[in-house]
Design a protein around this motif. Structure first.
Motif, mmCIF file in Angstrom:
data_model
loop_
_atom_site.group_PDB
_atom_site.id
_atom_site.type_symbol
_atom_site.label_atom_id
_atom_site.label_comp_id
_atom_site.label_asym_id
_atom_site.label_seq_id
_atom_site.Cartn_x
_atom_site.Cartn_y
_atom_site.Cartn_z
ATOM 1 N N SER A 62 0.838 -1.201 0.000
ATOM 2 C CA SER A 62 0.000 0.000 0.000
ATOM 3 C C SER A 62 0.873 1.251 0.000
ATOM 4 C CB SER A 62 -0.910 0.014 1.233
ATOM 5 O OG SER A 62 -0.157 0.300 2.397
ATOM 6 N N GLY A 63 0.212 2.396 -0.145
ATOM 7 C CA GLY A 63 0.944 3.660 -0.200
ATOM 8 C C GLY A 63 1.550 4.089 1.103
ATOM 9 N N ALA A 64 1.269 3.371 2.195
ATOM 10 C CA ALA A 64 1.817 3.751 3.502
ATOM 11 C C ALA A 64 3.337 3.671 3.532
ATOM 12 C CB ALA A 64 1.220 2.858 4.587
ATOM 13 N N VAL A 65 3.937 2.914 2.588
ATOM 14 C CA VAL A 65 5.393 2.725 2.598
ATOM 15 C C VAL A 65 6.128 3.858 1.887
ATOM 16 C CG1 VAL A 65 5.095 0.234 2.687
ATOM 17 C CG2 VAL A 65 5.388 1.353 0.463
ATOM 18 N N ILE A 66 5.384 4.777 1.258
ATOM 19 C CA ILE A 66 6.024 5.838 0.469
ATOM 20 C C ILE A 66 6.547 6.937 1.397
ATOM 21 C CG2 ILE A 66 5.613 7.654 -1.230
ATOM 22 C CD1 ILE A 66 3.623 5.789 -2.560
ATOM 23 N N THR A 67 7.789 7.304 1.197
ATOM 24 C CA THR A 67 8.414 8.350 2.027
ATOM 25 C C THR A 67 8.538 9.677 1.292
ATOM 26 O OG1 THR A 67 10.619 7.615 1.305
ATOM 27 C CG2 THR A 67 9.731 6.662 3.354
ATOM 28 N N ASP A 68 8.519 9.652 -0.040
ATOM 29 C CA ASP A 68 8.635 10.896 -0.798
ATOM 30 C C ASP A 68 8.082 10.676 -2.201
ATOM 31 O OD1 ASP A 68 9.201 13.539 -1.270
ATOM 32 O OD2 ASP A 68 11.269 13.174 -1.880
#
Length: 989
Positions: free
Chosen positions: A385-391
């Motif tokens: 999911s998108g929760a892992v995106i940092t930037d």
């Protein structure tokens, strides 16, 4: 006056700083005007002109455009330092979002299926319809009524693995509630930060976002935003970014063939023989063959009505098949049929279907969407999911197309490497899905991607790529955000407001300047100089503080003009009295300023207290009104007490004489001897009749409550010709079931209100109701107007303003308005009690204020059906009521201050004789100030914006009634409640 040098230095520095601050506003306006001129010279359509303006200004963003000698500034810096215009002057969007606490609770409970928990959630929603408490408190109330033997610390509710660090099964409900309170608050703070980050990157000048108290509500102001739909989507989307494997295998082709046959039976379609030409690569049969792995066709065939295949076309952006956008809903309904889903092979039962972004055919203009088949699982959750995106950043692909690059954290990068490696091995795609829409479905053509740094490419515009990057970088909302209150003002209406506001401001200012010269001669010129400096300082302070100038704020500045004049009138009248006592000019000036100071301070402090309460309880434009009023009070005191004194002293010290009057006004109101106390019974009868009529109308005719107090949606719509409000109301009642239509500002403009779907706050509901409005008004609009042109009032025809208030917000506004009015009365009562040391003064002032408020309300109740402008009771009206309270108290305090002075000098009330004397001595000031303020307000009413007429009418009535009550109500009641009235040397009863 002591320290004249310091006052001069301070005034000079204050003035220079104000000019410095305002210079940025003038420069920004000049550059924006040049941008508009350039855009209009290059393009014809409003959309192209608007886009060209933006590009022109963007190109200057980092360029130095303003040189003040000691420093240079880029356009971005100039814009940041210029005065901020509010929504009603610039157009734009103002919304209150409510973060769904229900969603947060569901998330904390790990989407619990527990019946008692879900019933409590549903019951809490019902409780909220009539409650003033928060949703969380309603949930606790509903849970306590539903739970039975169940506990919140159940493993099926909050004692789950997500909360095992704070909640365990041994905790009581009260202990769990404390933890949940904290978690919910943390989630709301998180949502606020997500919204703030998104809005900061949206590109709007001077956006404002603030959490409203400790509630789940967030105020968002975007003045000047042009693409309202884009802004709304950005601030309300939950941004559920997911990554799914795509399944384009043979079994899916077989599924569509089988489903087509199933639908033919379900829908009852038959064969038909058709002659066809050889099919090219874009035909439907070619799509069927591709799905089945066949390629040959005949020149003639037996054709059939194929429910699924007739809607299919070739993929356009990497999906399995393409479908016309207009057919998407029908195709989706086919896929969701249980009979059709039953055709999925056993190893593909969890397949999910998703559609891509619409793309238009370059030749035909027809919009298509691609269909993607995603490999699902029993939990219906993605592997990543998108929760892992940092930037995430907007960038450009190798083909120079807008794209988005994103970086994942270590955990996400590891899973991403596995997913991309699998896609490379299977020669399959990875669907990047945001809120159930496939933005892109790339292949891993170069093998597994390590490190988590990835580019998302697709058929993006630059704005779409920027918005996607903003959403991904800011993170996802922990819960949905519904718009529970909204105001949208078109740019054309904003421009008209600026033009009318400027015009009325200049007319009012000119009238006041001329009046002061006509009444006080040369001294009036000095007062005018101080007044002009006062206005410069107000605008300078507003600009320096980064405050927002609103239309009510402009009205506040105009009202400040009247107050500034009031201070000078008080001073000049006292100087005239001192001259009348035979004092020298220098002595008269010195004593006049000293004796007037007490009245000036008392009057301004009471008005300032009501303005402060208005600032605390108000939002948006009302807060702007309070802001300018507070600033104006401070600057008015400075200019009246110090600047006017400097100018008068300078002139007198030169040995010249000042009469503080002209040949017309010399001796005016001198030696007045009206027996006000003796006439109080007549005043009581007159006021009693007015109050009874007002109360009677309030109980029978009631008030015209706006959506601020009852909830609903309001639209201000302009037409290219005169329309009948009765005819429009009849047509819209057929559309909405109930609609209220009023003519506002002319027969070509209507204000339309409806409570249709009043409890639905989603963006979809807003769009649906606005579409219904457009369709309901079509017969009154130009034949060729489109929905988009109507929504944006492109050619001055269409929706120029819209507002929405949910019933819950409306209840809160009522409550806050009540406390604001009550709070102002209590504060002023206590101030007057402390200042005058007698409760009789306080009770007289407060009863006079009640008298004024009831009469203003009564007049609105009596006249709202007949006046050609809106007299709705809304937040602006509450601002007017509080201002009336402030003005009435201002007038009353000046009278009381003179009474206190006279009874101290002449040993008591003397049966009312000294009261009569005090009132007579202030009569010139009372009438002069009231007339000046009325001139200002009437000029604003006659020449100002239509939206301010109701507020200004309330102020006009309030000034008249307030002037009357300070003399004939407040003072007599104070007198009648005295224990010791003293002996009257003359007939005063």
């Amino acid at each position: 006056m002591q320290n004249k040098g310091l006052v001069k230095l301070f005034a000079l520095l204050f003035g220079l700083v104000s000019i410095y601050q305002l210079s940025f506003t003038f420069k920004a306006n000049q550059i924006e005007k040049e941008a508009k001129t350039y855009a209009e010279s290059k393009f014809q359509t409003s959309e192209d002109i608007s886009e060209a303006e933006v590009h022109y200004l963007d190109s200057l963003s980092s360029q130095e455009v303003f040189d003040i000698g000691v420093a240079n500034f880029t356009f971005k810096e100039v814009k940041e330092k210029s005065m901020n215009l509010g929504l009603d002057l610039k157009g734009g969007l103002n919304v209150i979002l409510e973060i769904s606490v229900k969603d947060i609770l569901k998330g904390l409970a790990n989407k619990s299926k527990d019946p008692a928990f879900n019933k409590a959630l549903a019951d809490a929603e019902e409780i909220q319809k009539d409650a003033q408490e928060s949703y969380l408190e309603s949930f606790y109330q509903a849970w306590d009524a539903t739970k039975g033997d169940q506990k919140l610390a159940s493993p099926d509710i909050f004692a789950n693995r997500n909360l095992d660090d704070v909640i365990n099964i041994n905790m009581t409900d009260d202990e769990v509630k404390k933890e949940i309170d904290q978690k919910v608050d943390e989630s709301i703070v998180s949502a606020f930060e997500v919204l703030r980050k998104r809005i900061d990157q949206f590109g709007v000048t001077s956006p404002n976002i603030q959490r409203l108290g400790n509630t789940g509500r967030v105020l968002v102001e975007l003045p000047g935003v042009k693409d309202v739909k884009r802004a709304t989507e950005l601030i309300t989307t939950t941004a559920q970014l997911q990554f799914w494997d795509v399944d384009n295998g043979q079994s899916i082709g077989d599924f569509f063939v089988a489903s087509n046959e199933t639908l033919k039976k379900v829908l009852g379609v038959e064969e038909k023989v058709v002659a066809t030409e050889a099919q090219d690569s874009t035909s439907t049969d070619s799509t069927i063959d591709n799905l089945l792995g066949e390629t040959s066709t005949d020149s003639t065939t037996v054709g059939q009505v194929n429910p699924i295949f007739d809607l299919m076309g070739p993929p356009r952006s990497g999906g399995m098949i393409g479908i016309k956008l207009e057919d998407k809903e029908k195709f989706e309904s086919y896929l969701n049929m249980p009979q059709v889903r039953a055709n999925l092979p056993s190893d593909a039962r969890n397949i999910r279907f998703a559609f891509g972004l619409p793309t238009a055919d370059t030749e035909t203009g027809i919009e298509y969407v691609d269909l993607y088949t995603l490999k699902g699982n029993r939990a219906n959750e993605p592997e990543l999911s998108g929760a892992v995106i940092t930037d995430a950043r907007q960038s450009y692909s190798v083909t120079n197309q807008p794209s988005v690059t994103m970086q994942m954290n270590a955990k996400g990068a590891k899973i991403w490497e596995e997913i991309t490696g699998r896609a490379f091995t299977n020669k399959s795609q990875i669907a990047i899905v945001l809120d159930d829409i496939v933005y892109s479905a790339p292949t891993a053509s170069n093998g597994a991607i390590s490190g988590g740094n990835t580019e998302i490419s697709g058929n993006f515009t630059v704005n779409e790529a920027v918005d996607l990057a903003n959403v991904l970088r800011a993170g996802k909302l922990p819960a949905s955000a519904d718009i529970v209150q909204a105001d949208q003002v078109g740019p054309s209406l904003g421009k008209e407001a600026i033009d009318s506001g400027t015009k009325s401001f200049l007319i009012a200012l000119s009238l006041v300047l001329l009046w002061m010269i006509m009444y006080y001669g040369k001294a009036g010129i000095f007062a005018d100089i101080a007044l002009l400096l006062n206005i410069l300082l107000i605008f300078g302070v507003l600009s320096g503080l980064g405050a927002v100038l609103t239309l009510p704020g402009l009205a506040g500045i105009v009202l400040t003009i009247g107050m500034s004049v009031d201070a000078n009138v008080l001073i000049f009248e006292r100087i005239r009295e001192e001259i009348g006592k035979g004092k020298t000019m220098k002595e008269a000036v010195k004593d006049g300023f000293a004796n007037a100071l007490s009245s000036i301070l008392d009057a301004n402090i009471t008005t300032g207290l009501t303005a402060l309460i208005l600032f605390v309880f108000g939002t948006g434009p009302i807060k702007g009104f309070a802001t300018t009023l507070l600033i104006g009070i401070v600057t008015s005191l400075f200019t009246a007490i110090f600047i006017t004194r400097l100018l008068v002293d300078w002139y007198v010290n030169k040995g010249k004489n000042l009469d503080f009057s002209t040949s017309i006004t010399k001796g005016l109101f001198k030696n007045m001897n009206i027996k006000f106390i003796a006439k109080r019974k007549v005043a009581y009868v007159v006021s009693g009749i007015l109050i009874l009529v007002s109360l009677g109308s309030l109980f029978t005719n009631k008030l015209d409550q706006g959506i601020d107090f009852v909830g609903g949606r309001t639209y201000q719509v302009r037409f290219d010709k005169a329309v009948s409000s009765e005819d429009v109301a009849k047509d819209l009642n057929a559309v909405f079931g109930s609609a209220e239509v009023k003519t506002i500002g002319g027969d070509h403009q209507l204000k339309i209100s409806t409570k249709y779907k009043v409890n639905e706050n989603s963006a979809e509901a807003d769009e649906e109701i606005q579409t219904m409005l457009f369709n309901g008004l079509k017969s009154y609009l130009p034949a060729d107007i489109s929905y988009t042109e109507f929504s944006e009032a492109t050619n001055g025809v269409g929706k120029v303003l819209s507002s929405k208030v949910s019933p819950t917000i409306a209840d809160d506004i009522k409550k806050e308005s009540f406390w604001a009015v009550l709070g102002s009365l209590v504060v002023v009562f206590l101030y007057i009690l402390g200042r005058f040391k007698r409760w009789q003064f306080s009770i007289g002032a407060v009863i006079a204020v009640f008298h004024d408020v009831i009469i203003v309300l009564g007049i609105f109740s009596l006249l709202y059906k007949f006046m050609p402008f809106s007299m709705e009771i809304d937040q602006a009206f509450i601002a007017a009521i509080l201002t009336v309270i402030g003005y009435s108290l201002n007038d009353t305090v000046v009278v009381f201050d003179r009474i206190r002075e006279v009874i101290a000098e002449r040993a008591g009330f003397k049966g009312g004789a000294n009261i009569n004397s005090a009132i007579n001595s202030t009569l010139s000031r009372t009438l002069n100030t009231s007339l000046t303020t009325l001139v200002v307000l009437i000029a604003m009413f006659a020449f100002g914006a239509e939206s301010l007429r109701g507020l200004l009418f309330a102020l006009i009535v309030g000034v008249v009634v307030g002037t009357y009550s300070s003399v004939f109500i407040a003072t007599p009641i104070m007198y009648d409640t005295l224990n010791d009235k003293g002996d009257a040397p003359e007939e005063v009863e």
